[in-house]
Design a protein around this motif. Structure first.
Motif, PDB file in Angstrom:
ATOM      1  N   ILE A 200       0.840  -1.199   0.000  1.00  0.00           N
ATOM      2  CA  ILE A 200       0.000   0.000   0.000  1.00  0.00           C
ATOM      3  C   ILE A 200       0.875   1.249   0.000  1.00  0.00           C
ATOM      4  O   ILE A 200       0.565   2.239  -0.666  1.00  0.00           O
ATOM      5  CB  ILE A 200      -0.945  -0.022   1.209  1.00  0.00           C
ATOM      6  N   ALA A 201       1.994   1.216   0.751  1.00  0.00           N
ATOM      7  CA  ALA A 201       2.891   2.379   0.807  1.00  0.00           C
ATOM      8  C   ALA A 201       3.443   2.712  -0.573  1.00  0.00           C
ATOM      9  O   ALA A 201       3.566   3.891  -0.936  1.00  0.00           O
ATOM     10  CB  ALA A 201       4.028   2.116   1.790  1.00  0.00           C
ATOM     11  N   PHE A 203       2.017   2.350  -3.433  1.00  0.00           N
ATOM     12  CA  PHE A 203       0.996   3.030  -4.230  1.00  0.00           C
ATOM     13  C   PHE A 203       0.673   4.418  -3.687  1.00  0.00           C
ATOM     14  O   PHE A 203       0.531   5.369  -4.462  1.00  0.00           O
ATOM     15  CB  PHE A 203      -0.258   2.164  -4.322  1.00  0.00           C
ATOM     16  N   HIS A 204       0.559   4.557  -2.368  1.00  0.00           N
ATOM     17  CA  HIS A 204       0.310   5.881  -1.796  1.00  0.00           C
ATOM     18  C   HIS A 204       1.414   6.856  -2.199  1.00  0.00           C
ATOM     19  O   HIS A 204       1.147   7.981  -2.633  1.00  0.00           O
ATOM     20  CB  HIS A 204       0.222   5.793  -0.271  1.00  0.00           C
ATOM     21  N   ASN A 205       2.675   6.423  -2.058  1.00  0.00           N
ATOM     22  CA  ASN A 205       3.801   7.299  -2.399  1.00  0.00           C
ATOM     23  C   ASN A 205       3.860   7.573  -3.894  1.00  0.00           C
ATOM     24  O   ASN A 205       4.169   8.698  -4.316  1.00  0.00           O
ATOM     25  CB  ASN A 205       5.109   6.666  -1.926  1.00  0.00           C
ATOM     26  N   ARG A 208       1.009   9.985  -4.806  1.00  0.00           N
ATOM     27  CA  ARG A 208       1.311  11.311  -4.257  1.00  0.00           C
ATOM     28  C   ARG A 208       2.360  12.008  -5.116  1.00  0.00           C
ATOM     29  O   ARG A 208       2.267  13.213  -5.376  1.00  0.00           O
ATOM     30  CB  ARG A 208       1.804  11.185  -2.820  1.00  0.00           C
ATOM     31  N   GLU A 231      -9.100   9.414  -7.600  1.00  0.00           N
ATOM     32  CA  GLU A 231      -9.178   9.171  -6.156  1.00  0.00           C
ATOM     33  C   GLU A 231      -9.886   7.862  -5.870  1.00  0.00           C
ATOM     34  O   GLU A 231      -9.517   7.132  -4.937  1.00  0.00           O
ATOM     35  CB  GLU A 231      -9.902  10.337  -5.473  1.00  0.00           C
ATOM     36  N   ILE A 234      -7.392   5.054  -6.289  1.00  0.00           N
ATOM     37  CA  ILE A 234      -6.470   4.946  -5.156  1.00  0.00           C
ATOM     38  C   ILE A 234      -7.149   4.273  -3.972  1.00  0.00           C
ATOM     39  O   ILE A 234      -6.597   3.356  -3.356  1.00  0.00           O
ATOM     40  CB  ILE A 234      -5.935   6.339  -4.771  1.00  0.00           C
ATOM     41  N   ASN A 235      -8.366   4.722  -3.646  1.00  0.00           N
ATOM     42  CA  ASN A 235      -9.076   4.174  -2.491  1.00  0.00           C
ATOM     43  C   ASN A 235      -9.386   2.693  -2.681  1.00  0.00           C
ATOM     44  O   ASN A 235      -9.164   1.876  -1.780  1.00  0.00           O
ATOM     45  CB  ASN A 235     -10.367   4.957  -2.239  1.00  0.00           C
ATOM     46  N   CYS A 238      -6.079   0.455  -2.750  1.00  0.00           N
ATOM     47  CA  CYS A 238      -5.480   0.218  -1.438  1.00  0.00           C
ATOM     48  C   CYS A 238      -6.364  -0.701  -0.588  1.00  0.00           C
ATOM     49  O   CYS A 238      -5.851  -1.539   0.160  1.00  0.00           O
ATOM     50  CB  CYS A 238      -5.231   1.547  -0.730  1.00  0.00           C
ATOM     51  N   ASN A 242      -5.048  -4.344   0.669  1.00  0.00           N
ATOM     52  CA  ASN A 242      -5.092  -4.614   2.106  1.00  0.00           C
ATOM     53  C   ASN A 242      -5.833  -5.911   2.383  1.00  0.00           C
ATOM     54  O   ASN A 242      -5.408  -6.732   3.209  1.00  0.00           O
ATOM     55  CB  ASN A 242      -5.767  -3.444   2.828  1.00  0.00           C
TER      56      ASN A 242
END
Length: 248
Positions: A200-201, A203-205, A208, A231, A234-235, A238, A242
């Motif tokens: 997940i990190a 993809f978040h990074n 961003r 958005e 992304i939601n 993730c 998870n």
């Protein structure tokens, strides 16, 4: 004037009583519009759906005219994507990004990325990775490419874990340590072709990072907001990753 090319449908809208204006991303002719006569008929409906691969024959009396499309089915990807919300959000995001480019400009690398999405849409991690690599390439083709090849401060190619928000260049762990709170994280898979995103990190990074430069150089400059579907990608991405991690 006429040409033939392979393409993927991005969108459709009604035209007159029975026809439709179809928007495609083609390999050699870029994003292109054309009229499909009888495109609103029941027979044509399964073909003219976003995500489907088609062979396009376009013709017009003058090059500047919108012209007419004749479409032949190559891949009914839309039917397979229908039950995959992540894939549909990603396709909408691709289409919104491609509309930032001038119509009829060829961008074969972006077409290839879109084709990869319609092939690997059922694997969440690949959807996210394809979209991120697409956004990096989009920035490059709009003239705002990032330099992730070596450290902006030292020239090293080792341990590149940051990106400078000012220059868009990579920064190594050692050089960036004093300013780490002001730098953007660089996921390893975005500059190492042998790596894949799997957390997940990552993809978040990644989102961003690309979102920062798209906002600065593209959306803000044109008075636009980020595509709402981005958005949602992304939601959902993730969330699905998870779930996959917790069930392993």
């Amino acid at each position: 004037m006429e040409w033939q090319d392979e393409a993927i449908i991005l969108g459709i809208r009604p035209h007159g009583e029975t026809s439709a204006i179809v928007e495609v991303m083609s390999r050699r002719h870029g994003r292109h519009l054309g009229v499909v006569k009888g495109g609103r008929s029941r027979r044509q409906q399964p073909l003219i759906q976003p995500g489907n691969g088609v062979e396009v024959h376009w013709w017009a009396r003058l090059d500047e005219h919108i012209g007419t499309f004749r479409l032949e089915a190559v891949d009914f990807a839309a039917a397979r994507m229908m039950g995959q919300p992540l894939a549909l959000y990603a396709l909408q995001t691709f289409a919104a990004h491609l509309r930032l480019l001038p119509e009829r400009d060829p961008h074969p690398a972006l077409y290839e990325a879109l084709q990869l999405l319609t092939t690997h849409f059922a694997t969440p991690a690949l959807v996210g990775e394809i979209l991120l690599r697409f956004e990096l390439r989009l920035l490059q083709e709009l003239g705002f490419g990032l330099d992730l090849s070596c450290c902006a401060a030292t020239g090293t190619r080792e341990e590149l874990i940051y990106v400078s928000p000012r220059s868009g260049r990579a920064v190594s762990r050692e050089a960036g340590l004093p300013w780490q709170d002001k730098l953007l994280a660089l996921p390893a898979f975005l500059h190492q072709n042998s790596r894949h995103a799997d957390t997940i990190a990552d993809f978040h990074n990644g989102f961003r990072l690309t979102g920062f430069f798209l906002e600065r150089h593209v959306w803000q400059a044109r008075g636009l907001e980020a595509p709402p579907a981005r958005e949602s990608v992304i939601n959902r991405l993730c969330h699905q990753i998870n779930v996959d991690e917790t069930t392993q």
